[in-house]
Motif scaffolding. Structure first.
Motif, short mmCIF file in Angstrom:
data_model
loop_
_atom_site.label_atom_id
_atom_site.label_comp_id
_atom_site.label_asym_id
_atom_site.label_seq_id
_atom_site.Cartn_x
_atom_site.Cartn_y
_atom_site.Cartn_z
N ASN A 81 0.78 -1.24 0.00
CA ASN A 81 0.00 0.00 0.00
C ASN A 81 0.81 1.29 0.00
OD1 ASN A 81 0.85 0.04 2.61
ND2 ASN A 81 -1.16 -0.21 3.53
N SER A 82 2.15 1.19 -0.05
CA SER A 82 2.98 2.40 -0.23
C SER A 82 4.41 1.99 -0.57
CB SER A 82 2.99 3.26 1.04
OG SER A 82 3.77 2.65 2.06
N GLY A 83 5.18 2.96 -1.02
CA GLY A 83 6.60 2.73 -1.26
C GLY A 83 7.33 2.48 0.05
N THR A 84 6.90 3.18 1.09
CA THR A 84 7.50 2.98 2.41
C THR A 84 7.31 1.53 2.85
OG1 THR A 84 6.89 5.26 2.93
CG2 THR A 84 7.51 3.86 4.78
N ALA A 85 6.10 1.00 2.65
CA ALA A 85 5.82 -0.39 3.01
C ALA A 85 6.69 -1.34 2.18
CB ALA A 85 4.34 -0.71 2.80
N GLU B 183 17.04 -1.83 -3.58
CA GLU B 183 17.04 -0.59 -4.36
C GLU B 183 15.80 0.23 -4.04
OE1 GLU B 183 17.67 -3.34 -8.11
OE2 GLU B 183 17.80 -1.23 -8.68
N ASP B 184 16.00 1.46 -3.59
CA ASP B 184 14.87 2.38 -3.46
C ASP B 184 14.64 2.98 -4.84
OD1 ASP B 184 13.12 4.47 -3.13
OD2 ASP B 184 13.88 5.04 -1.15
N ALA B 185 13.69 2.35 -5.56
CA ALA B 185 13.37 2.77 -6.93
C ALA B 185 12.07 3.57 -6.95
CB ALA B 185 13.27 1.54 -7.82
N CYS B 186 11.73 4.19 -5.81
CA CYS B 186 10.45 4.90 -5.67
C CYS B 186 10.31 6.06 -6.64
CB CYS B 186 10.27 5.37 -4.24
SG CYS B 186 9.92 4.01 -3.11
N GLN B 187 11.44 6.55 -7.20
CA GLN B 187 11.38 7.67 -8.14
C GLN B 187 11.82 7.24 -9.54
OE1 GLN B 187 13.68 10.96 -6.54
NE2 GLN B 187 12.45 11.07 -4.67
N ALA B 188 11.91 5.95 -9.80
CA ALA B 188 12.65 5.55 -11.01
C ALA B 188 12.00 4.43 -11.82
CB ALA B 188 14.07 5.16 -10.61
N PHE C 212 9.23 0.17 -5.13
CA PHE C 212 8.66 1.25 -5.93
C PHE C 212 7.51 1.91 -5.17
CE2 PHE C 212 10.72 -1.48 -8.95
CZ PHE C 212 11.20 -0.63 -9.95
N SER C 213 7.26 3.17 -5.49
CA SER C 213 6.11 3.91 -4.92
C SER C 213 5.19 4.34 -6.06
CB SER C 213 6.59 5.15 -4.18
OG SER C 213 5.50 6.04 -3.93
N PHE C 214 3.90 4.35 -5.77
CA PHE C 214 2.91 4.84 -6.74
C PHE C 214 2.13 6.01 -6.17
CE2 PHE C 214 3.15 0.11 -7.55
CZ PHE C 214 3.97 0.21 -8.68
N THR D 7 2.46 11.89 -7.03
CA THR D 7 3.48 12.72 -7.70
C THR D 7 4.53 11.88 -8.43
OG1 THR D 7 4.79 12.75 -5.68
CG2 THR D 7 3.28 14.60 -6.03
N LYS D 8 4.51 10.57 -8.27
CA LYS D 8 5.55 9.72 -8.88
C LYS D 8 5.30 9.53 -10.38
CE LYS D 8 7.32 9.59 -4.91
NZ LYS D 8 7.82 8.70 -3.89
N ASN D 9 6.19 8.83 -11.06
CA ASN D 9 6.09 8.71 -12.53
C ASN D 9 4.83 7.99 -12.98
OD1 ASN D 9 8.71 9.61 -11.94
ND2 ASN D 9 9.43 8.90 -13.92
C1 LIG Z 1 8.12 8.52 -2.46
C2 LIG Z 1 9.35 7.91 -1.92
C3 LIG Z 1 9.32 6.92 -0.93
C4 LIG Z 1 8.08 6.53 -0.20
O1 LIG Z 1 7.01 6.17 -1.00
P1 LIG Z 1 5.51 6.35 -0.39
O2 LIG Z 1 4.68 5.66 -1.43
O3 LIG Z 1 5.24 7.81 -0.30
O4 LIG Z 1 5.48 5.66 0.91
C5 LIG Z 1 10.52 6.35 -0.56
N1 LIG Z 1 11.68 6.72 -1.10
C6 LIG Z 1 11.75 7.69 -2.03
C7 LIG Z 1 13.09 8.05 -2.60
C8 LIG Z 1 10.60 8.33 -2.47
O5 LIG Z 1 10.68 9.31 -3.38
#
Ligand SMILES: *Cc1c(COP(=O)(O)O)cnc(C)c1O
Length: 360
Positions: free
Chosen positions: A52-56, A150-155, A173-175, A178-180
């Motif tokens: 349910n989130s990128g953090t998760a 890999e924190d690919a939340c922006q990529a 990944f995050s959705f 504001t993400k891609n």
């Molecule tokens: C957005 C983001 C997260 C967290 O994603 P959420 O979906 O907001 O929890 C983690 N790392 C980076 C680099 C991000 O940009």
């Protein structure tokens, strides 16, 4: 006002959500599974687990690899707070390695210096949509038997040496809107390791594979079918969004070239940048941001305070000196680059920035 970010949602997303709502099955179900399959194929991974989130996704990836108390995870101090917080959630200690001045990504040489007997993992961030130096990072990980998350939340879709990010180690990944690409809130873990995929799916659902049989401590971090239905439509549009981001970025780079006081965004050889942000180094950064705002152009500072300088981390006792990150925090400015911009919007961003430095 030209906003710094804007999700592009249309009739297809609305129809997809309506279909799920009409079905009456609105929690995790078949759409989530379909989205996982599509996203794993897109990323070039065998498995994916939606959350349910990128953090998760970051939190679960760490837990699935057995990272916890007494462990150290080396990461970047120049990122969104969730990167380091996910490490704290597990009881492990985030250890910060400074960044490269050109890509703002974690510097492999600085990673080497931070490795101790407690180091279990490296968590590079593909900041702004530009891959970290995955060749060097994977070599370090192999030499020291470290896990790579890999924190690919922006990529989403970014590449390094022909491979998509999120497929080198375990990806997160995050959705977020504001993400891609977006699912409203949402996230995804990607992996080629069957056991990590299975564990991730258990951890997101109270540690259970079979209903009411709980084999480990888990959480409720599931994605809904409503979110997955949006994600399926957005994933089909992602390459188009990315192409527009890249076109906007090259217009910005061409237009900002030669301004003394501005270092435009760069793309390193061997990398495909997906421009989650178009981030420059700017002299008189705060004045420029104010001037752009007066001219109805939104900007963002990603990020104004490196994580080791955040109040909560200072309280935890972090006393690092990470000069490249600290300097970047004072100089970076993200300009709008998202796919909802018109050609005129991009030209206006360039014109107003030029005007500022002509009079500065
Ligand atoms: C957005 C983001 C997260 C967290 O994603 P959420 O979906 O907001 O929890 C983690 N790392 C980076 C680099 C991000 O940009």
């Amino acid at each position: 006002m030209i906003p710094i970010a804007k999700p592009l949602l249309g009739k297809e997303e609305i129809d997809a959500v309506t279909e799920v709502l009409s079905s009456g099955m609105i929690a995790q179900g078949p759409k989530v599974e379909e989205f996982e399959l599509a996203f794993s194929e897109y990323t070039g991974c065998e498995y994916a687990a939606a959350v349910n989130s990128g953090t998760a996704a970051l939190h679960i990836a760490l837990l699935a690899h057995g990272i916890g108390k007494e462990d150290e995870v080396i990461t970047s101090p120049f990122t969104f707070i969730a990167t380091a917080n996910s490490i704290l959630y597990t009881g492990a200690k985030p250890v910060f390695a400074d960044i490269e001045p050109d890509t703002f990504n974690i510097d492999p040489e600085k990673i080497q210096e931070k490795i101790t007997s407690k180091t279990k993992a490296i968590m590079p961030v593909h900041l702004y949509g530009h891959s970290a130096d995955m060749k060097a990072i994977m070599e370090i990980a192999e030499d020291h038997k470290l896990v790579v998350i890999e924190d690919a939340c922006q990529a989403h879709g970014a590449k390094c040496l022909g491979k998509r990010v999120g497929s080198f180690g375990t990806g997160a990944f995050s959705f977020y809107p504001t993400k891609n690409m977006t699912t409203s809130e949402g996230g995804m873990i990607t992996t080629n390791d069957k056991e990590i995929a299975e564990k991730s799916k258990m951890i997101r659902a109270h540690g259970s594979k079979v209903r009411y049989l709980h084999e480990m401590l888990g959480f409720n971090l599931r994605m809904t079918d409503i979110a997955a239905a949006i994600g399926l439509v957005q994933l089909k549009k992602l390459d188009g969004f990315t192409a527009t981001r890249q076109k906007n970025a090259s217009m910005l780079s061409a237009g900002l070239k030669g301004i003394s006081g501005v270092v435009p965004a760069i793309t390193k050889p061997g990398c495909i940048h997906v421009f989650h942000q178009y981030t420059i180094r700017a002299q008189k950064r705060d004045e420029l941001a104010a001037f752009l705002k007066e001219n109805e152009i939104g900007t963002g500072i990603h990020y104004p305070i490196p994580i080791h300088k955040q109040p909560y981390y200072m309280e935890l006792g972090y006393k690092d000196s990470l000069p490249v990150s600290e300097k970047a925090a004072e100089e970076v400015l993200s300009l709008p680059v998202h796919p909802a911009l018109s050609r005129d919007d991009v030209q206006k961003i360039i014109k107003v920035t030029r005007e500022f430095y002509a009079n500065a």
